[in-house]
Design a protein around this motif. Structure first.
Motif, PDB file in Angstrom:
ATOM      1  N   PRO A 135       1.228  -1.134  -0.307  1.00  0.00           N
ATOM      2  CA  PRO A 135       0.657  -0.023  -0.044  1.00  0.00           C
ATOM      3  C   PRO A 135       0.420   1.050   0.007  1.00  0.00           C
ATOM      4  O   PRO A 135       2.285   1.438   0.222  1.00  0.00           O
ATOM      5  N   GLU A 136       0.042   2.302  -0.443  1.00  0.00           N
ATOM      6  CA  GLU A 136       1.354   3.734  -0.640  1.00  0.00           C
ATOM      7  C   GLU A 136       1.636   4.217   0.856  1.00  0.00           C
ATOM      8  O   GLU A 136       2.945   5.020   0.583  1.00  0.00           O
ATOM      9  N   TRP A 137       1.526   3.462   2.030  1.00  0.00           N
ATOM     10  CA  TRP A 137       2.223   4.438   2.948  1.00  0.00           C
ATOM     11  C   TRP A 137       3.637   3.096   3.168  1.00  0.00           C
ATOM     12  O   TRP A 137       4.039   4.005   4.620  1.00  0.00           O
ATOM     13  N   ASN A 138       3.203   1.978   2.928  1.00  0.00           N
ATOM     14  CA  ASN A 138       4.575   0.936   2.991  1.00  0.00           C
ATOM     15  C   ASN A 138       5.632   1.283   1.576  1.00  0.00           C
ATOM     16  O   ASN A 138       6.334   0.555   1.242  1.00  0.00           O
ATOM     17  N   ARG A 139       5.243   2.316   0.706  1.00  0.00           N
ATOM     18  CA  ARG A 139       6.546   1.824  -0.512  1.00  0.00           C
ATOM     19  C   ARG A 139       7.239   2.269  -0.246  1.00  0.00           C
ATOM     20  O   ARG A 139       7.882   3.719   0.383  1.00  0.00           O
ATOM     21  N   PRO A 140       8.049   1.273  -0.589  1.00  0.00           N
ATOM     22  CA  PRO A 140       9.941   2.101  -0.830  1.00  0.00           C
ATOM     23  C   PRO A 140      10.243   3.123  -1.394  1.00  0.00           C
ATOM     24  O   PRO A 140       9.698   3.359  -2.659  1.00  0.00           O
ATOM     25  N   GLY A 141      10.874   3.790  -1.307  1.00  0.00           N
ATOM     26  CA  GLY A 141      12.063   5.489  -1.772  1.00  0.00           C
ATOM     27  C   GLY A 141      10.878   6.418  -1.565  1.00  0.00           C
ATOM     28  O   GLY A 141      10.783   7.271  -2.581  1.00  0.00           O
ATOM     29  N   ASP A 142       9.843   6.278  -1.120  1.00  0.00           N
ATOM     30  CA  ASP A 142       8.627   7.468  -1.297  1.00  0.00           C
ATOM     31  C   ASP A 142       9.059   7.802   0.665  1.00  0.00           C
ATOM     32  O   ASP A 142       9.354   7.676   1.708  1.00  0.00           O
ATOM     33  N   LEU A 143       9.237   9.399   0.050  1.00  0.00           N
ATOM     34  CA  LEU A 143       9.848  10.647   1.304  1.00  0.00           C
ATOM     35  C   LEU A 143       8.868  10.722   2.409  1.00  0.00           C
ATOM     36  O   LEU A 143       9.496  10.972   3.815  1.00  0.00           O
ATOM     37  N   ALA A 144       7.745  10.451   1.747  1.00  0.00           N
ATOM     38  CA  ALA A 144       6.336  10.520   3.167  1.00  0.00           C
ATOM     39  C   ALA A 144       6.519   9.615   3.176  1.00  0.00           C
ATOM     40  O   ALA A 144       6.530   9.437   5.085  1.00  0.00           O
ATOM     41  N   VAL A 145       7.009   8.410   3.081  1.00  0.00           N
ATOM     42  CA  VAL A 145       7.096   7.368   4.003  1.00  0.00           C
ATOM     43  C   VAL A 145       7.818   7.098   4.854  1.00  0.00           C
ATOM     44  O   VAL A 145       7.879   6.161   5.954  1.00  0.00           O
ATOM     45  N   ASP A 146       9.412   7.458   4.910  1.00  0.00           N
ATOM     46  CA  ASP A 146      10.648   7.621   5.461  1.00  0.00           C
ATOM     47  C   ASP A 146      10.313   8.238   6.355  1.00  0.00           C
ATOM     48  O   ASP A 146      10.624   7.984   7.533  1.00  0.00           O
ATOM     49  N   LEU A 147       8.982   9.686   6.298  1.00  0.00           N
ATOM     50  CA  LEU A 147       9.429  10.371   7.495  1.00  0.00           C
ATOM     51  C   LEU A 147       8.553   9.967   8.300  1.00  0.00           C
ATOM     52  O   LEU A 147       9.131   9.794   9.670  1.00  0.00           O
ATOM     53  N   TRP A 148       7.324   9.223   8.615  1.00  0.00           N
ATOM     54  CA  TRP A 148       6.182   8.575   9.444  1.00  0.00           C
ATOM     55  C   TRP A 148       7.088   7.531  10.075  1.00  0.00           C
ATOM     56  O   TRP A 148       7.394   7.058  10.577  1.00  0.00           O
ATOM     57  N   GLU A 149       7.979   6.838   9.476  1.00  0.00           N
ATOM     58  CA  GLU A 149       8.616   5.240   9.795  1.00  0.00           C
ATOM     59  C   GLU A 149       9.795   5.648  10.233  1.00  0.00           C
ATOM     60  O   GLU A 149      10.105   5.549  11.800  1.00  0.00           O
ATOM     61  N   THR A 150      10.663   6.868  10.294  1.00  0.00           N
ATOM     62  CA  THR A 150      11.448   7.532  10.883  1.00  0.00           C
ATOM     63  C   THR A 150      10.776   8.286  12.146  1.00  0.00           C
ATOM     64  O   THR A 150      11.580   7.414  13.331  1.00  0.00           O
ATOM     65  N   ALA A 151      10.033   8.834  12.256  1.00  0.00           N
ATOM     66  CA  ALA A 151       9.219   9.935  13.507  1.00  0.00           C
ATOM     67  C   ALA A 151       8.355   8.957  14.582  1.00  0.00           C
ATOM     68  O   ALA A 151       9.599   8.323  15.032  1.00  0.00           O
ATOM     69  N   ASN A 152       8.299   7.270  13.796  1.00  0.00           N
ATOM     70  CA  ASN A 152       7.666   6.079  14.557  1.00  0.00           C
ATOM     71  C   ASN A 152       8.825   5.904  15.564  1.00  0.00           C
ATOM     72  O   ASN A 152       8.862   5.254  16.960  1.00  0.00           O
ATOM     73  N   ASN A 153       9.539   5.054  14.956  1.00  0.00           N
ATOM     74  CA  ASN A 153      10.807   4.830  14.861  1.00  0.00           C
ATOM     75  C   ASN A 153      12.041   5.020  16.416  1.00  0.00           C
ATOM     76  O   ASN A 153      12.148   4.430  16.955  1.00  0.00           O
ATOM     77  N   ALA A 154      12.471   6.838  16.219  1.00  0.00           N
ATOM     78  CA  ALA A 154      12.427   7.271  16.816  1.00  0.00           C
ATOM     79  C   ALA A 154      11.577   7.776  17.984  1.00  0.00           C
ATOM     80  O   ALA A 154      11.848   7.598  19.219  1.00  0.00           O
ATOM     81  N   ALA A 155      10.665   7.598  17.963  1.00  0.00           N
ATOM     82  CA  ALA A 155       9.998   7.248  19.579  1.00  0.00           C
ATOM     83  C   ALA A 155       9.625   6.505  20.305  1.00  0.00           C
ATOM     84  O   ALA A 155       9.937   6.648  21.586  1.00  0.00           O
ATOM     85  N   CYS A 156       9.706   5.070  19.493  1.00  0.00           N
ATOM     86  CA  CYS A 156      10.353   4.265  19.976  1.00  0.00           C
ATOM     87  C   CYS A 156      11.292   4.009  21.053  1.00  0.00           C
ATOM     88  O   CYS A 156      10.973   3.477  22.416  1.00  0.00           O
ATOM     89  N   LEU A 157      12.092   4.649  20.176  1.00  0.00           N
ATOM     90  CA  LEU A 157      13.019   4.319  20.798  1.00  0.00           C
ATOM     91  C   LEU A 157      13.244   4.904  21.979  1.00  0.00           C
ATOM     92  O   LEU A 157      13.708   4.534  23.378  1.00  0.00           O
TER      93      LEU A 157
END
Length: 267
Positions: free
Chosen positions: A110-132
């Protein structure tokens, strides 16, 4: 326990996954041991496979939200959680972000898991940072690199392109890192998001529970206007039978369970 909560948890017991049923039993006071297959979607590399499309590859988005929910459930010291953190350490890109494995392209993610997409990288990186941060790694080099990359990819006005969940996560990240001014800024942005979009058809109960779980992990006070407003909107969306509805197929039990958990914490 009030009648609506009891009805909601019965719905989860009848329709949820083994892990969701265990969490429901815990709220009912009779959890017992974790089901042996609760982590059956975790790969040997520590990442997690998607439930939304068929691919054997660890999906970064699924890994991120599963880590968030694992910590939220008090399993932050479990072997599964520790393996997920090690997976994040290995897969962080040199510039600090996390991204989806291009090997998933053929599975039509789905679009929210699309490789190579800045918007996807942003939410995943922010969410991972919050978890850490929630795991006590707010000043760890892996988190520092992630936050630096996120800040480098803000718009000129300080907001983020793409998914609203990046803003939710950054409010949590900044609060846990002791960056109060920035945290307040992202909470204010989140409040604007709620006021602007809450009546849109795409704004789902998931968009409320996600924010509230992150802010709960961050220890934000319920008297904070954004936290209180999201909580009140969550209450407003409850159905007469005690459940919550989602536009995402099959996700009603998950978000109903999370809503009950959140309201137990936030009052």
């Amino acid at each position: 326990m009030d009648r609506l909560d009891a009805m909601a948890l019965e719905y989860v017991m009848q329709n949820g996954t083994p892990w969701e049923r265990w969490r429901a039993r815990r709220l009912l006071g009779s959890a017992g041991p974790l089901p042996p297959d609760w982590a059956d979607r975790q790969n040997p590399d520590g990442g997690w496979r998607s439930r939304e499309f068929s691919s054997p590859v660890s999906n970064m988005g699924t890994t991120s939200v599963t880590l968030m929910r694992t910590i939220w459930c008090g399993l932050g010291d479990s072997p599964e959680c520790r393996a997920t953190v090690e997976y994040l350490r290995r897969t962080q890109q040199p510039d600090g972000r996390w991204t989806e494995d291009p090997a998933q392209y053929g599975a039509n993610p789905p679009e929210w898991n699309r490789p190579g997409d800045l918007a996807v990288d942003l939410w995943e990186t922010a969410n991972n940072a919050a978890c850490l941060c929630a795991l006590g790694l707010a000043q760890d080099p892996v988190t520092e690199k992630a936050v630096a990359w996120l800040r480098a990819n803000r718009r000129e006005d300080g907001t983020f392109p793409g998914y609203i969940h990046t803003t939710y996560a950054m409010a949590a990240v900044c609060h846990m890192r002791g960056e109060g001014v920035e945290a307040e800024r992202y909470l204010a942005d989140s409040l604007r998001i709620l006021h602007k979009f809450k009546d849109e058809s795409w704004f789902d109960v998931m968009d409320l529970t996600w924010a509230l779980i992150l802010w709960g992990l961050a220890g934000l006070d319920v008297r904070t206007e954004a936290v209180r407003s999201y909580r009140d909107e969550l209450r407003r969306r409850r159905n007469a039978d005690g459940t919550w509805s989602s536009r995402y197929p099959g996700c009603g039990p998950q978000y109903t369970l999370e809503a009950v958990e959140i309201l137990r914490v936030l009052g």
